[in-house]
Design an enzyme around this catalytic site. Structure first.
Site, mmCIF file in Angstrom:
data_model
loop_
_atom_site.group_PDB
_atom_site.id
_atom_site.type_symbol
_atom_site.label_atom_id
_atom_site.label_comp_id
_atom_site.label_asym_id
_atom_site.label_seq_id
_atom_site.Cartn_x
_atom_site.Cartn_y
_atom_site.Cartn_z
ATOM 1 N N ASN A 9 0.879 -1.167 0.000
ATOM 2 C CA ASN A 9 0.000 0.000 0.000
ATOM 3 C C ASN A 9 0.912 1.211 0.000
ATOM 4 O O ASN A 9 1.480 1.570 1.022
ATOM 5 C CB ASN A 9 -0.892 -0.031 1.259
ATOM 6 C CG ASN A 9 -1.689 1.255 1.424
ATOM 7 O OD1 ASN A 9 -1.783 2.070 0.500
ATOM 8 N ND2 ASN A 9 -2.278 1.437 2.604
ATOM 9 N N LYS A 11 0.232 4.276 -0.391
ATOM 10 C CA LYS A 11 -0.353 5.503 0.182
ATOM 11 C C LYS A 11 -0.032 6.699 -0.732
ATOM 12 O O LYS A 11 0.018 6.523 -1.939
ATOM 13 C CB LYS A 11 0.132 5.708 1.624
ATOM 14 C CG LYS A 11 -0.056 4.449 2.464
ATOM 15 C CD LYS A 11 0.160 4.652 3.934
ATOM 16 C CE LYS A 11 -0.061 3.334 4.661
ATOM 17 N NZ LYS A 11 0.011 3.474 6.117
ATOM 18 N N HIS A 94 -9.462 1.843 4.532
ATOM 19 C CA HIS A 94 -8.212 1.956 5.289
ATOM 20 C C HIS A 94 -8.421 2.932 6.455
ATOM 21 O O HIS A 94 -9.157 3.906 6.330
ATOM 22 C CB HIS A 94 -7.079 2.446 4.371
ATOM 23 C CG HIS A 94 -5.742 2.349 5.029
ATOM 24 N ND1 HIS A 94 -5.288 3.296 5.910
ATOM 25 C CD2 HIS A 94 -4.788 1.394 4.962
ATOM 26 C CE1 HIS A 94 -4.092 2.927 6.354
ATOM 27 N NE2 HIS A 94 -3.773 1.776 5.799
ATOM 28 N N GLU A 96 -6.695 5.244 7.586
ATOM 29 C CA GLU A 96 -6.393 6.645 7.281
ATOM 30 C C GLU A 96 -7.576 7.304 6.576
ATOM 31 O O GLU A 96 -7.847 8.487 6.771
ATOM 32 C CB GLU A 96 -5.116 6.728 6.423
ATOM 33 C CG GLU A 96 -3.884 6.442 7.273
ATOM 34 C CD GLU A 96 -2.753 5.781 6.522
ATOM 35 O OE1 GLU A 96 -2.743 5.802 5.284
ATOM 36 O OE2 GLU A 96 -1.861 5.215 7.195
ATOM 37 N N GLU A 164 -5.928 -4.570 10.420
ATOM 38 C CA GLU A 164 -4.877 -3.588 10.703
ATOM 39 C C GLU A 164 -5.166 -2.848 11.998
ATOM 40 O O GLU A 164 -5.941 -1.883 12.001
ATOM 41 C CB GLU A 164 -4.790 -2.574 9.558
ATOM 42 C CG GLU A 164 -4.476 -3.197 8.218
ATOM 43 C CD GLU A 164 -3.765 -2.221 7.295
ATOM 44 O OE1 GLU A 164 -2.686 -2.566 6.801
ATOM 45 O OE2 GLU A 164 -4.273 -1.100 7.090
ATOM 46 N N GLY A 170 2.270 2.244 10.700
ATOM 47 C CA GLY A 170 3.276 3.295 10.535
ATOM 48 C C GLY A 170 3.959 3.679 11.835
ATOM 49 O O GLY A 170 4.668 4.668 11.904
ATOM 50 N N SER A 210 2.998 -2.177 10.335
ATOM 51 C CA SER A 210 4.441 -2.321 10.577
ATOM 52 C C SER A 210 4.971 -3.722 10.305
ATOM 53 O O SER A 210 5.904 -4.191 10.960
ATOM 54 C CB SER A 210 4.806 -1.873 11.999
ATOM 55 O OG SER A 210 4.464 -0.511 12.171
ATOM 56 N N GLY A 231 2.682 -1.142 4.269
ATOM 57 C CA GLY A 231 2.835 0.278 3.950
ATOM 58 C C GLY A 231 4.296 0.616 3.735
ATOM 59 O O GLY A 231 4.865 0.393 2.660
ATOM 60 N N GLY A 232 4.933 1.124 4.773
ATOM 61 C CA GLY A 232 6.315 1.608 4.683
ATOM 62 C C GLY A 232 7.279 0.664 3.975
ATOM 63 O O GLY A 232 8.038 1.074 3.096
HETATM 64 P P1 PGA Z 1 2.661 0.222 7.630
HETATM 65 O O1 PGA Z 1 1.218 0.489 6.947
HETATM 66 O O2 PGA Z 1 3.133 -1.093 7.080
HETATM 67 O O3 PGA Z 1 3.494 1.377 7.221
HETATM 68 O O4 PGA Z 1 2.407 0.154 9.105
HETATM 69 C C1 PGA Z 1 0.322 -0.545 6.761
HETATM 70 C C2 PGA Z 1 -0.938 -0.006 6.153
HETATM 71 O O5 PGA Z 1 -1.334 1.112 6.518
HETATM 72 O O6 PGA Z 1 -1.573 -0.650 5.313
#
Ligand code: PGA
Length: 248
Positions: A9, A11, A94, A96, A164, A170, A210, A231-232
């Site tokens: 993802n 983002k 999501h 966010e 999640e 994050g 994460s 994500g990251g």
């Molecule tokens: P992250 O994000 O791996 O950076 O924690 C995961 C996500 O928001 O899907």
């Protein structure tokens, strides 16, 4: 029995040209993958990334889709528009989007039904906040998100759920493998009661929050965890590839 699915993802990261460079770096590293590999990218990157993914084993995903087929929704993107570029998956709900863009279980449900009708595979995100977990409300919160967000789905096996925990996204704070496994088992049980237990057994449920090259093996070894929404760590080709190749 359930084929794992690892999805990036991105983002709001990567311009189209940066995205092309990233998938060009990822593709050779994941070509022997035993799982489904997906990159979910910003809408404006879709045309270029779609082109770059041709001939690879990586599928394309979007980060959102509108629930109307078309019409006066300035700034929004429809399922038909995504399909024209070969998009197969779409992230819906999501945290966010729930936090910053007014996404609710009701709009999650509308988007999910629209995506399914169009033939896209929704990756529906659910998860509790830190306050909710500490207050012992995790199961209650997830049950509501499931009952409201997934209602009226005809074939629940056609979606992917991403569990999640909001406090792990994050933050570098991962749920322990046991915590994630236990909570995903609860999600599967709840979906089983709402639809059918056989369907719930077929449903793929990812962990997200994460997940990285260092902890992916331990998480993926858990029997209930069928993949990851990353994500990251999906923004770096070697890290993402390590996660995709978790079984090697
Ligand atoms: P992250 O994000 O791996 O950076 O924690 C995961 C996500 O928001 O899907």
């Amino acid at each position: 029995m359930r084929k794992p699915i690892i999805a990036g993802n991105w983002k709001m990261n990567n311009t189209a040209s940066e995205g092309v460079a990233l998938v060009n770096a990822i593709a050779p590293l994941v070509k022997e993958a035993n799982c489904d590999v997906v990159v979910c990218v910003p809408a404006i990157d879709i045309p270029a990334v779609s082109e770059a993914l041709k001939g690879t084993n990586i599928d394309l995903g979007a980060e959102n889709v509108h629930f109307a087929e078309k019409g006066a929704y300035t700034g929004e993107i429809s399922a038909t528009m995504l399909l024209e570029y070969g998009v197969k998956y779409v992230i819906i709900g999501h945290s966010e989007r729930r936090q910053y863009f007014g996404e609710t279980d009701e709009t999650v449900n509308k988007r999910t039904l629209t995506a399914l009708k169009a033939g896209l595979t929704p990756i529906v995100c659910i998860g509790e906040s830190l306050e909710e977990r500490e207050g012992g409300k995790t199961e209650e919160v997830l049950a509501t998100q499931i009952h409201e967000g997934l209602k009226d789905i005809e074939d629940i096996t056609k979606i992917v759920i991403a569990y999640e925990p909001v406090w792990a996204i994050g933050t570098g704070k991962t749920a322990t493998a046991e915590q994630a496994n236990e909570t995903i088992a609860f999600i599967r049980k709840t979906v089983g009661e709402m639809f059918c237990s056989k369907c719930a057994e077929k449903l793929r449920i990812q962990y997200g929050g994460s997940m990285n090259a260092g902890n992916c093996k331990e998480l993926m070894a858990m029997p209930e965890i069928d993949g990851g929404l990353i994500g990251g760590a999906s923004l770096k080709a070697p890290d993402f590839a390590t996660i995709v190749n978790f079984d090697k």
